[in-house]
Motif scaffolding. Structure first.
Motif, short mmCIF file in Angstrom:
data_model
loop_
_atom_site.label_atom_id
_atom_site.label_comp_id
_atom_site.label_asym_id
_atom_site.label_seq_id
_atom_site.Cartn_x
_atom_site.Cartn_y
_atom_site.Cartn_z
N CYS A 62 0.85 -1.20 0.00
CA CYS A 62 0.00 0.00 0.00
C CYS A 62 0.88 1.25 0.00
CB CYS A 62 -0.91 0.01 1.23
SG CYS A 62 -2.31 -1.10 1.05
N THR A 63 1.92 1.24 0.81
CA THR A 63 2.80 2.42 0.84
C THR A 63 3.57 2.55 -0.46
OG1 THR A 63 3.11 1.80 3.14
CG2 THR A 63 4.32 3.72 2.38
N LYS A 64 4.02 1.43 -1.01
CA LYS A 64 4.73 1.48 -2.29
C LYS A 64 3.84 2.09 -3.37
CE LYS A 64 7.60 -2.73 -1.93
NZ LYS A 64 7.76 -4.08 -2.50
N LEU A 65 2.56 1.66 -3.36
CA LEU A 65 1.61 2.17 -4.35
C LEU A 65 1.40 3.67 -4.16
CD1 LEU A 65 -1.56 -0.09 -4.68
CD2 LEU A 65 0.03 0.60 -6.48
N ALA A 66 1.28 4.06 -2.87
CA ALA A 66 1.06 5.48 -2.57
C ALA A 66 2.25 6.30 -3.10
CB ALA A 66 0.90 5.67 -1.07
N VAL A 67 3.45 5.80 -2.88
CA VAL A 67 4.65 6.49 -3.36
C VAL A 67 4.61 6.57 -4.90
CG1 VAL A 67 7.18 6.29 -3.60
CG2 VAL A 67 6.08 5.85 -1.38
N HIS A 68 4.23 5.47 -5.52
CA HIS A 68 4.16 5.42 -6.98
C HIS A 68 3.23 6.52 -7.53
CE1 HIS A 68 3.71 3.57 -11.01
NE2 HIS A 68 2.44 3.90 -10.88
N TYR A 69 2.02 6.61 -6.96
CA TYR A 69 1.06 7.59 -7.48
C TYR A 69 1.46 9.02 -7.10
CZ TYR A 69 -1.91 3.79 -9.01
OH TYR A 69 -2.39 2.68 -9.65
N GLN A 70 2.01 9.16 -5.91
CA GLN A 70 2.44 10.49 -5.47
C GLN A 70 3.50 11.06 -6.43
OE1 GLN A 70 4.70 10.99 -1.79
NE2 GLN A 70 3.03 12.25 -1.05
N ARG A 71 4.43 10.18 -6.82
CA ARG A 71 5.49 10.62 -7.75
C ARG A 71 4.92 11.04 -9.09
NH1 ARG A 71 9.56 6.14 -6.40
NH2 ARG A 71 10.56 7.10 -4.60
N ARG A 72 3.77 10.50 -9.43
CA ARG A 72 3.15 10.85 -10.71
C ARG A 72 2.16 11.99 -10.58
NH1 ARG A 72 5.47 6.53 -10.49
NH2 ARG A 72 6.46 5.57 -12.30
N GLY A 73 2.24 12.69 -9.47
CA GLY A 73 1.46 13.92 -9.31
C GLY A 73 0.07 13.73 -8.74
N ARG B 189 -2.49 13.39 -5.65
CA ARG B 189 -2.52 13.63 -4.19
C ARG B 189 -2.97 12.32 -3.55
NH1 ARG B 189 -6.14 17.47 -1.91
NH2 ARG B 189 -4.89 17.40 -0.04
N THR B 190 -2.08 11.69 -2.83
CA THR B 190 -2.31 10.32 -2.38
C THR B 190 -2.31 10.21 -0.86
OG1 THR B 190 -1.10 9.66 -4.35
CG2 THR B 190 -1.45 7.96 -2.73
N CYS B 191 -3.12 9.30 -0.32
CA CYS B 191 -3.15 9.09 1.13
C CYS B 191 -3.46 7.63 1.46
CB CYS B 191 -4.21 10.00 1.74
SG CYS B 191 -5.82 9.70 1.02
N LEU B 192 -3.26 7.28 2.71
CA LEU B 192 -3.42 5.90 3.16
C LEU B 192 -4.39 5.78 4.33
CD1 LEU B 192 0.38 5.06 3.10
CD2 LEU B 192 -1.33 3.69 1.90
N VAL B 193 -5.18 4.71 4.31
CA VAL B 193 -6.09 4.44 5.44
C VAL B 193 -5.78 3.05 5.97
CG1 VAL B 193 -8.51 4.11 6.13
CG2 VAL B 193 -7.93 5.88 4.44
N CYS B 194 -5.53 2.94 7.27
CA CYS B 194 -5.23 1.63 7.85
C CYS B 194 -6.48 1.03 8.48
CB CYS B 194 -4.13 1.75 8.90
SG CYS B 194 -3.80 0.17 9.71
N ALA B 195 -7.08 0.05 7.80
CA ALA B 195 -8.28 -0.60 8.34
C ALA B 195 -7.94 -2.00 8.86
CB ALA B 195 -9.36 -0.67 7.27
N ILE C 257 3.44 10.75 3.29
CA ILE C 257 2.10 10.52 2.74
C ILE C 257 1.08 10.63 3.88
CG2 ILE C 257 0.58 8.75 1.72
CD1 ILE C 257 3.20 7.94 0.15
N PRO C 258 0.06 11.48 3.73
CA PRO C 258 -0.96 11.60 4.78
C PRO C 258 -1.63 10.25 5.05
CG PRO C 258 -1.22 13.30 3.11
CD PRO C 258 -0.21 12.35 2.58
#
Ligand code: GDP
Length: 302
Positions: free
Chosen positions: A124-135, A137-143, A163-164
């Protein structure tokens, strides 16, 4: 046999074909035998391997007949065989379905599912980094309220990657956390909201019920199954069980850097007709590779 070994064997088998002075049935059979045993040793499902063998054989026969009928120049048999092998290997990892692609200017909710230890939180964090780098606005929710320390792990990763994130130490209902987190970030107009869910330690009906409840609450645009490549042949059954209860639209295969045989994951694609979108190739946040069938097979064959 790890994926690179599989590649080396497939490459070797095709090389042998290139060196053959005549390409007759015997040479083609030897190539197919080596190809199939390499795939089987990599944990690709036996039915898939046997079907691949038949398809390559039929394709070669058909293409040679057509080429001969068309007449003219000498038919390059080697090319015909190589192309048939390449196409069928691509078909093995390509269910022919376009995965969901997040777009900017709207809220895209992605939800990760999979068993405990598969690599969901890391991915999930890797994905967030991936999308953030591509501009985006990305965030994570821990359920994930089941695994002790899951929120801390996500928090640590997210903080490192700037990442928020949203989670709770006190709320025990994962559906409530997921809803609140997604709601908050939706209001803040984030482009990509990634929801990490709990995995327990194996497929349990309670886990599936929880995933369905989270899914109904957050209405993901794409549910991603995170699949550990190192579980080998078990990958197929596991992904079928997840598909039946918590339908997913994409697969990310993790731990392909280790001693994993990639074949189980390949079989999972075929069993669930779901595309792989990324590969996890290490523990670091940058260790995520985009997956596409043709380049993957080209690279595998070397
Ligand atoms: P979760 O229980 O599904 O959330 O799994 P985690 O994200 O906690 O990952 C379990 C372990 O696998 C951790 O030690 C991760 O660092 C490790 N891991 C995750 N993805 C990869 C990968 O692609 N390669 C390797 N080598 N380790 C991974």
């Amino acid at each position: 046999m790890v994926l690179t070994d599989l590649g080396a064997r497939l490459h070797g088998a095709l090389n042998q074909l290139s060196r053959a002075s005549v390409v007759d049935d015997k040479v083609i059979d030897a190539l197919l035998k080596e190809l199939c045993s390499a795939l089987l040793e990599s944990d690709v499902n036996v039915k898939l391997v046997s079907s691949l063998r038949t398809k390559v054989k039929n394709k070669v026969k058909r293409n040679l007949e057509e080429a001969e009928k068309a007449g003219g120049k000498e038919v390059n048999k080697k090319n015909v065989v190589q192309k048939a092998v390449f196409d069928e290997l691509v078909a093995l990892v390509d269910p022919g379905i376009e995965p969901y692609k997040p777009t900017k200017g709207k809220v895209n909710v992605l939800m990760a599912v999979g068993i405990q230890g598969a690599g969901k939180t890391t991915t999930c964090t890797k994905l967030a980094v991936h999308y953030q780098r591509r501009g985006f606005r990305t965030c994570l929710v821990c359920a994930d309220t089941f695994r002790a320390g899951a929120f801390d792990q996500l928090k640590q990763n997210a903080t490192r990657a700037k990442i928020p994130f949203y989670g709770s130490y006190t709320e025990t209902d994962p559906v409530a956390i997921a809803s609140l987190g997604v709601e908050k970030f939706r209001k803040e107009r984030f482009d990509v909201i990634i929801v990490d869910t709990s995995g327990r330690h194996k497929q349990e009906s309670e886990l599936f019920e929880e995933m369905v409840a989270i899914s109904s609450a957050v209405k993901p645009d794409m549910t991603i199954m995170v699949l550990d490549a190192s579980i080998g042949q078990a990958a197929e059954g596991q992904s079928r069980a997840f598909k039946d209860s918590a339908d997913f639209g994409a697969i990310i295969v993790t731990k392909l850097d280790g001693h994993a045989k990639g074949g189980g994951a390949i079989s999972a694609v075929a069993a669930t007709r779901t595309p792989i979108i990324f590969l996890g190739t290490g523990e670091h946040l940058n260790d995520l590779e985009r997956f596409a069938p043709q380049p993957f097979i080209s690279k595998l064959l070397g």
